[in-house]
Enzyme design. Structure first.
Site, PDB file in Angstrom:
ATOM      1  N   TRP A  21     -43.560  -3.544  62.503  1.00  0.00           N
ATOM      2  CA  TRP A  21     -42.300  -4.286  62.676  1.00  0.00           C
ATOM      3  C   TRP A  21     -41.129  -3.342  62.984  1.00  0.00           C
ATOM      4  O   TRP A  21     -41.030  -2.282  62.370  1.00  0.00           O
ATOM      5  CB  TRP A  21     -41.981  -5.105  61.430  1.00  0.00           C
ATOM      6  CG  TRP A  21     -40.736  -5.928  61.558  1.00  0.00           C
ATOM      7  CD1 TRP A  21     -40.434  -6.805  62.552  1.00  0.00           C
ATOM      8  CD2 TRP A  21     -39.625  -5.938  60.654  1.00  0.00           C
ATOM      9  NE1 TRP A  21     -39.203  -7.379  62.319  1.00  0.00           N
ATOM     10  CE2 TRP A  21     -38.690  -6.867  61.168  1.00  0.00           C
ATOM     11  CE3 TRP A  21     -39.334  -5.272  59.465  1.00  0.00           C
ATOM     12  CZ2 TRP A  21     -37.481  -7.144  60.527  1.00  0.00           C
ATOM     13  CZ3 TRP A  21     -38.127  -5.543  58.829  1.00  0.00           C
ATOM     14  CH2 TRP A  21     -37.215  -6.465  59.348  1.00  0.00           C
ATOM     15  N   TYR A  54     -43.732  -9.256  67.112  1.00  0.00           N
ATOM     16  CA  TYR A  54     -43.166  -7.908  67.088  1.00  0.00           C
ATOM     17  C   TYR A  54     -43.002  -7.380  68.512  1.00  0.00           C
ATOM     18  O   TYR A  54     -43.978  -7.201  69.238  1.00  0.00           O
ATOM     19  CB  TYR A  54     -44.031  -6.949  66.262  1.00  0.00           C
ATOM     20  CG  TYR A  54     -44.103  -7.273  64.774  1.00  0.00           C
ATOM     21  CD1 TYR A  54     -43.266  -8.223  64.200  1.00  0.00           C
ATOM     22  CD2 TYR A  54     -45.009  -6.630  63.942  1.00  0.00           C
ATOM     23  CE1 TYR A  54     -43.332  -8.529  62.843  1.00  0.00           C
ATOM     24  CE2 TYR A  54     -45.085  -6.924  62.575  1.00  0.00           C
ATOM     25  CZ  TYR A  54     -44.242  -7.872  62.044  1.00  0.00           C
ATOM     26  OH  TYR A  54     -44.320  -8.171  60.710  1.00  0.00           O
ATOM     27  N   SER A 208     -41.863  -4.574  53.545  1.00  0.00           N
ATOM     28  CA  SER A 208     -40.561  -3.934  53.272  1.00  0.00           C
ATOM     29  C   SER A 208     -40.489  -3.322  51.871  1.00  0.00           C
ATOM     30  O   SER A 208     -39.547  -3.604  51.107  1.00  0.00           O
ATOM     31  CB  SER A 208     -39.397  -4.901  53.506  1.00  0.00           C
ATOM     32  OG  SER A 208     -39.152  -5.027  54.888  1.00  0.00           O
ATOM     33  N   PRO A 209     -41.456  -2.470  51.531  1.00  0.00           N
ATOM     34  CA  PRO A 209     -41.446  -1.861  50.193  1.00  0.00           C
ATOM     35  C   PRO A 209     -40.241  -0.957  49.953  1.00  0.00           C
ATOM     36  O   PRO A 209     -39.881  -0.709  48.811  1.00  0.00           O
ATOM     37  CB  PRO A 209     -42.751  -1.046  50.170  1.00  0.00           C
ATOM     38  CG  PRO A 209     -43.075  -0.783  51.612  1.00  0.00           C
ATOM     39  CD  PRO A 209     -42.602  -2.012  52.343  1.00  0.00           C
TER      40      PRO A 209
END
Ligand code: NDP
Length: 330
Positions: A21, A54, A208-209
């Site tokens: 992404w 994406y 999205s860590p």
């Protein structure tokens, strides 16, 4: 690398994985995308995540090229894509049978593979009956176009409804969910899905860590040039980073830095290790705009054993956002 079962399935995914992404097709050209994937693969990553939306499909094309260039054996990889936003036509988006089947075929062609291991319904579709979606996903699995199907950003209630339809109609139930999960975004993974882990054995591949980079500490002195917040088309992210909530997150990240220093790791490694520490997480999907970032992020696995209860408590004191556990009447 550690490999974890994807929920109750027999599939093993690398605890750290790599996704496309923003980066593939916007920040990374063919060579850099290949380099990043190579560093990840050398660290033991087997799971690579993508989506039809994406870079309007270019991310899948780049990933497919990198896989062929590296000459990796298909059976060593766990590839995913996600279907929902496939284009502008009236039937190019959503989770209708038509778009799921056509969108999957187009994604497979871009990736240059016969099947993906995981296929996700990228968002819930409020206009398509869940039964239609479950039937189409089940059909894709039966036809060998995907091995497992799952959801992304569905509520616990929506996932349970899909599971119930699948069981009632003898179709293939969802195996996994792809939710956002990081130090600032916890409720779904830590609380809402509790029943789903137990009752249906849901696996999670979390996104999205690093909260898009805030948890690296790079936004402490404003927006650095070349960072995600400066990528054209992501102005909304910059606005979010500069909002009151964004500034609060940046401040919390700053207060986490001494903990990382004491543990002898970097802030991104601490934030990734914190996600890995949760046993409900099957895989932490990392993102990177440079191979050095991939190298650094892969080091997070070594940090997990350093996250003792006392360290986790100190992190809670900074975060102040622990979700309340469900009421227990026993
Ligand atoms: P992160 O929150 O980890 O953010 C990654 C970004 O942070 C990088 O692109 C880079 O941005 C920066 N970064 C990463 N590592 C470092 C480092 N060590 N030092 C400094 N900066 C660093 O993850 P993503 O938001 O990228 O999400 C990961 C994956 O999850 C995606 O690729 C995608 O596959 C999936 N995803 C799924 C979604 C869904 O709806 N299902 C939604 C979003 C993502 P930069 O250098 O440009 O600042």
């Amino acid at each position: 690398m550690e490999y974890r079962f994807l929920g109750r399935s027999g599939l093993k995914v690398s605890a750290l994985s790599f996704g496309a992404w923003v980066t593939f097709g916007s920040q990374l050209d063919e060579d850099l995308a290949y380099e990043c994937m190579k560093v990840a693969r050398e660290a033991g990553v087997n799971f690579f995540d993508n989506a039809e939306v994406y870079a309007h499909g270019r991310a899948e094309t780049l990933m497919g090229k990198a896989i062929r260039r590296a000459g990796w054996k298909r059976s060593d990889l766990v590839l995913s894509t996600k279907i929902f936003w496939g284009g502008d036509g009236p039937n190019d988006r959503g989770l209708s049978r038509k778009h799921l089947l056509e969108g999957t075929d187009a994604a497979l062609e871009r990736l240059g593979v016969r099947y993906v291991d995981l296929i996700f319904a990228h968002r819930p579709d409020l206009h398509t009956p869940i039964e239609e979606t479950v039937r189409a996903m089940s059909y894709l699995v039966d036809r060998g176009k995907a091995f497992y199907w799952g959801t992304s950003e569905w509520s616990a209630e929506q996932i349970m409804a899909a599971y119930a339809v699948a069981r009632r109609e003898h179709l293939v139930p969802p195996t996994m969910e792809q939710p956002q999960y990081n130090m600032f975004h916890r409720r779904r993974v830590e609380r809402d899905y509790a029943l789903l882990y137990r009752e249906i054995g849901l696996g999670t591949t979390i996104w999205s860590p690093l909260a898009s980079g805030i948890l690296t500490g790079k936004y402490e002195r404003g927006i650095p040039p070349g960072s995600r917040a400066t990528v054209p088309g992501y102005e909304w992210l910059r606005e979010r980073f500069e909002s009151a909530e964004g500034r609060e997150h940046v401040a919390k990240a700053r207060r986490l830095r001494p903990i990382a220093d004491e543990l002898g790791c970097t802030l991104p490694q601490l934030a990734l290790a914190w996600c890995l520490k949760n046993p409900r997480v099957s895989s932490v999907i990392t993102g990177a705009s440079r191979p050095e970032q991939v190298r650094e992020n892969m080091g997070a696995l070594e940090v997990v054993p350093r996250l003792t209860e006392a360290v986790m408590e100190r992190i809670e004191e900074v975060l102040q956002n622990r979700p309340e556990p469900p009421e227990d009447f026993r």
